[in-house]
Design a protein around this motif. Structure first.
Motif, PDB file in Angstrom:
ATOM      1  N   PHE A  89       0.811  -1.212   0.000  1.00  0.00           N
ATOM      2  CA  PHE A  89       0.000   0.000   0.000  1.00  0.00           C
ATOM      3  C   PHE A  89       0.849   1.269   0.000  1.00  0.00           C
ATOM      4  N   TYR A  93       0.598   3.890  -2.983  1.00  0.00           N
ATOM      5  CA  TYR A  93       0.357   5.306  -2.685  1.00  0.00           C
ATOM      6  C   TYR A  93       1.439   6.173  -3.322  1.00  0.00           C
ATOM      7  N   LEU A 134     -10.102   0.447  -5.279  1.00  0.00           N
ATOM      8  CA  LEU A 134      -9.186   1.573  -5.121  1.00  0.00           C
ATOM      9  C   LEU A 134      -8.857   2.193  -6.477  1.00  0.00           C
TER      10      LEU A 134
END
Length: 194
Positions: A89, A93, A134
């Motif tokens: 993650f 990001y 996402l």
């Protein structure tokens, strides 16, 4: 596949520690500390708030403590999965915030995500639809053609190892990775295969 990874994991621990049970406890504690640190860094990278990061790390550290001595050792795979997914993650990001055109970062992110499934497949499986969700959020946040291309390219690279794995695995006595078998089961109403 879930029991297979547990057997390999326990075999590795046994080859390292033998019947030295306190060593299993120490290894589990080290892996839990590693997962707490990874939660701290994930929250720090995303929210850039030290108090929130410390609070999140502290709550995670105490939120599901083991109640028995065996449970602490048996949950060690979870404690190994959490840093791997948190690293994924953080990389995801980073790629999103920088809109990185460097495909090597995306391939590294995909590799981290794919190999985290070998640590604890049953716990990592629910993240597959979450990553698609996402990607959809990233696109709908700014509905431009370049954002759609970026989200599609990133998701294709991230999911490519999974598609390849599912297609190459075949039935081989176990239907878990066979994509066509899973589609047939989903058509029959068994949606838990996803």
């Amino acid at each position: 596949p879930y029991h297979t990874t547990q057997i390999y994991y326990n075999g590795i621990l046994f080859s390292l520690f033998g019947f030295n049970y306190p060593a299993y406890q120490i290894a589990a504690l080290i892996f839990k500390i590693l997962s707490v640190i990874s939660v701290y860094f994930l929250v720090q990278v995303i929210f850039k708030n030290r108090l929130l990061s410390l609070t999140s790390g502290f709550v995670f550290a105490i939120h599901y403590g083991s109640v028995g001595s065996y449970e602490m050792v048996s949950r060690t795979q979870d404690y190994l999965l959490i840093p791997a997914l948190n690293l994924f993650f953080m990389l995801f990001y980073f790629i999103y915030k920088t809109k990185s055109k460097n495909i090597l970062w995306t391939i590294l992110t995909s590799a981290v995500f794919f190999f985290s499934f070998f640590i604890n497949p049953i716990r990592a499986y629910p993240f597959l639809p979450f990553i698609l969700f996402l990607g959809a959020i990233i696109y709908f946040k700014n509905q431009t053609v370049s954002n759609l291309r970026w989200a599609a390219k990133t998701l294709v690279i991230i999911f490519f190892p999974f598609f390849l794995f599912y297609l190459l695995m075949g039935t081989q006595g176990t239907p878990y990775g066979n994509f066509l078998t899973n589609i047939q089961k989903a058509q029959q109403g068994n949606l838990q295969v996803f």
